[in-house]
Scaffold this active site. Sequence first.
Site, PDB file in Angstrom:
ATOM      1  N   SER A 113     -22.028 129.837  42.349  1.00  0.00           N
ATOM      2  CA  SER A 113     -22.065 129.023  41.139  1.00  0.00           C
ATOM      3  C   SER A 113     -23.521 128.812  40.723  1.00  0.00           C
ATOM      4  O   SER A 113     -24.400 129.599  41.095  1.00  0.00           O
ATOM      5  CB  SER A 113     -21.362 127.685  41.423  1.00  0.00           C
ATOM      6  OG  SER A 113     -21.199 126.944  40.237  1.00  0.00           O
ATOM      7  N   ASN A 114     -23.812 127.788  39.963  1.00  0.00           N
ATOM      8  CA  ASN A 114     -25.182 127.472  39.557  1.00  0.00           C
ATOM      9  C   ASN A 114     -25.332 125.956  39.478  1.00  0.00           C
ATOM     10  O   ASN A 114     -24.387 125.216  39.729  1.00  0.00           O
ATOM     11  CB  ASN A 114     -25.518 128.150  38.218  1.00  0.00           C
ATOM     12  CG  ASN A 114     -24.548 127.759  37.125  1.00  0.00           C
ATOM     13  OD1 ASN A 114     -24.482 126.594  36.741  1.00  0.00           O
ATOM     14  ND2 ASN A 114     -23.759 128.714  36.654  1.00  0.00           N
ATOM     15  N   TYR A 115     -26.529 125.496  39.104  1.00  0.00           N
ATOM     16  CA  TYR A 115     -26.836 124.063  39.183  1.00  0.00           C
ATOM     17  C   TYR A 115     -26.411 123.263  37.951  1.00  0.00           C
ATOM     18  O   TYR A 115     -26.752 122.095  37.826  1.00  0.00           O
ATOM     19  CB  TYR A 115     -28.333 123.853  39.400  1.00  0.00           C
ATOM     20  CG  TYR A 115     -28.811 124.268  40.765  1.00  0.00           C
ATOM     21  CD1 TYR A 115     -28.417 123.563  41.895  1.00  0.00           C
ATOM     22  CD2 TYR A 115     -29.653 125.370  40.919  1.00  0.00           C
ATOM     23  CE1 TYR A 115     -28.854 123.941  43.155  1.00  0.00           C
ATOM     24  CE2 TYR A 115     -30.095 125.757  42.176  1.00  0.00           C
ATOM     25  CZ  TYR A 115     -29.687 125.036  43.285  1.00  0.00           C
ATOM     26  OH  TYR A 115     -30.113 125.405  44.518  1.00  0.00           O
ATOM     27  N   ALA A 122     -22.581 126.964  31.495  1.00  0.00           N
ATOM     28  CA  ALA A 122     -23.426 127.922  32.219  1.00  0.00           C
ATOM     29  C   ALA A 122     -22.478 128.851  32.974  1.00  0.00           C
ATOM     30  O   ALA A 122     -22.214 128.661  34.160  1.00  0.00           O
ATOM     31  CB  ALA A 122     -24.359 127.184  33.167  1.00  0.00           C
TER      32      ALA A 122
END
Length: 225
Positions: A25-27, A92
């Site tokens: 995933s991402n932040y 995102a």
Amino acid sequence: MRRPLRFLISRGPTREPLDPVRFISNYSTGTMGQALAVEARARGRSVTLGSGPTELPPPRGARAISIERAEDLRQAMRREAPKADVIIMAAAVSDFQPARPARRKLARRGTRRLQLRATPDIIGTLPRRSGQLVVGFALESADAVARARRKLYAKRLDLIVGQTMNGHGSPFGRRPVEAFLLDAGGKARRLGRIPKSRLARLILDEIDRLWYGGLHANREECPTC
Ligand code: C5P
């Protein structure tokens, strides 16, 4: 009575499973999409959120559809898009997904090779209804305006919100961002370092201008401008 403008906004990260208990995933925290949804509700718009995993509750009066994977978001956006006047893709979306997620939990051992495949481009492949406004985001670390302009054209957007990563740290979460707006003609308006709530107001101002002015000049008068 005049019906409210209908917004479909995606927010937050996606999670791409590696196995039944792990993901990449991402932040992203969903803060930008949330600020847009709050501002749209404050202007009396109807809001549906395609929401990746985030701790933010949907603003009062907004409907939220929870998604995990890019593929879930793609399906939700395709289902909801025909009902929307304005689509804002603030999520995102993970650019990659494990090519073959394991059915069982992977055991810890030595090294493993992980094969990744690009996720589908959701906003660029969304079927459009004529007159809809479609807004995207571009987070860039170099040549920000030129790269955002390429995305604007490739994804056939009416507006793209560029954010530059230039030493102020992560653009995710509640910190201000370095941003610019690129209109459909490719003209950039630099906004400097700006809190996301103010950025959301400027984006909604621009959407109002496009919807009630220029592009859709014959539409009814703007109730808030
Ligand atoms: O990741 P990228 O910089 O290309 O993202 C630009 C825009 O495209 C963003 O609005 C993002 O939400 C959207 N996007 C998408 N599907 C993807 C990746 C990004 O719709 N798979």
